[in-house]
Design an enzyme around this catalytic site. Sequence first.
Site, PDB file in Angstrom:
ATOM      1  CD  GLU A 180      49.506 -49.055  34.800  1.00 41.74           C
ATOM      2  OE1 GLU A 180      49.705 -48.887  36.426  1.00 41.74           O
ATOM      3  OE2 GLU A 180      47.553 -49.763  34.588  1.00 41.74           O
ATOM      4  CG  ASP A 207      62.286 -53.891  15.762  1.00 39.53           C
ATOM      5  OD1 ASP A 207      61.499 -54.609  16.499  1.00 39.53           O
ATOM      6  OD2 ASP A 207      62.861 -53.091  15.644  1.00 39.53           O
TER       7      ASP A 207
END
Length: 555
Positions: A180, A207
Amino acid sequence: MEKQPRLLSSQLLLKSRVFEVTLNRSLLTWKEIQTKKKRVSGGAHNTFKVGSYCVPVSEIVAVRETEVDSRTKDEGRWQKMSQRSTEGYPYAFTVSYVERARQHRWRCSDVTFHCSDGSLCLQWIQTIREQLALLTSRPKHLLVYINPYGGKQQGKRIYEEKVAPLFSRASISTDVIVTEYANHARDHLLKGADLRKYDGVVCVGGDGMFSEIIHGLISRTQRDAGVDQNRPEQKLVSCGLRIGIIPAGSTDCICYATVGINDPVTSALHIIVGDSQPLDVCSVHHNNTFLRYSVSLLGYGFYGDVLTDSERKRWMGPARYDFSGFKTFLTHHYYEGTISFLPATNILGTPRDKTRCRAGCYICQHNGQLLSEDGQAYKTDEDTFHSEYGSDWRVIRGRFLAINAASMSCACPRSPKGLSPSAHLADGTTDLILVRKCSRINFLRHLLRHTNKGDQFDLSFVEVHRVRRFRFVPKYCEGDLELDLREGGRGLFGHICRDHPACGCAPVNSSWNCDGEILPHATIEVGVHCQLIRLFARGIEEQPMFDDPCVPSVI
């Protein structure tokens, strides 16, 4: 090699043809019993050659009983076996397995065998499942983090549509957390996750998401082991859980370097079969304070400036990297400083030997074993370590357009060879690349080497060293001067000069690009920790396995 004893062998029906199907502890094979001819349009004849096909047991995803002579939906296609073709073979089972395609892509394929006897069919299913249960490297319960905001914001959809069905087919249970906020996954791994319940951690994202996972997992491991991460010379404890990467970001460099392709299904299948690829991790410190971990690229100068500029243009999306790269190339800034490094000695491999790190890499195995036996990379000779420069250290002072430390090749679709084509994933070293001040044309030649087949380092202003540790100190970083300059110590006009160097004043310092994140300090110390983490991967396979006659083809 000693021949494996047969566990089962039967004559089974496959696509209206009879095959001798054999299972031993390592292979499932099927061979057509006789040659048949089939009339095709135009009166021509197509001869089905008697062939032998096989699947390693370790690459079988699952086996299940199949209903015969009923409508079933398989991989989006409606199929119905006619009663005539299955007459005498009223029972069937389906084996799902890994099939290799081009460019290192894996896919999940099915082969359905029809049996003449129900008990024989159940025996096949039970025996295959027993062999799969013996594969202890396979995960049973995974902790999955999904980044719903990264890349094109497709992480949740990619997982639900492409990955979750494969995990379910392979009987892998999952606990899924949709992150979140930034560093949600890192914080949960550090504080809230009961890691004893899981066989691995999976990140769905790019990444940046992977970086969150390794920071949380490594820091949690060191905390539980009582290791102080702020000590640069400290040997870190290897993480027990493997990490899986489902690519769903704007950059997937790690996935490309360890699997060979940025494909969610391929990565999911590597997780399912329980692959394990060790990976080196660099720790970055400033004044005995831990900053970050790095697994791919540390870049100062050009790549640091590109990232710094692109962060101001996030509204442009992935195009911001091209724009910032072009802008940074035109400004052509160089930076003065001192780089000191500890060369990697008594190891196999050099940055220019043209070897490539591939699955089962001998250099990684040899050098990793060497380090584990003598621990030479982490000797705590206090006099040598704490002296300004020990006798084994080399020192280079100069003006640099770029200073890069590549812990892997850093290959990607745009740069197929990467920044350092011969860098290795798990040999306990990083390749330190120094690009000295040169003309803009020469620097362009260097950048173009990343996209062609030329020698990356065959330029007079470029040098490369394979190292275990290195330190960098900018020329103007003495005492509190670095902080003063970073916060605008020269006042308003100094701030304008640094941010808008069109006046001709070169910026004092660049920033370090650490796997896509900007470090807050220019003075850093870096150490390589050999095989600190493990991924659900096996490295890039040397040859496409579909050229192997033992691999199943379309029948």
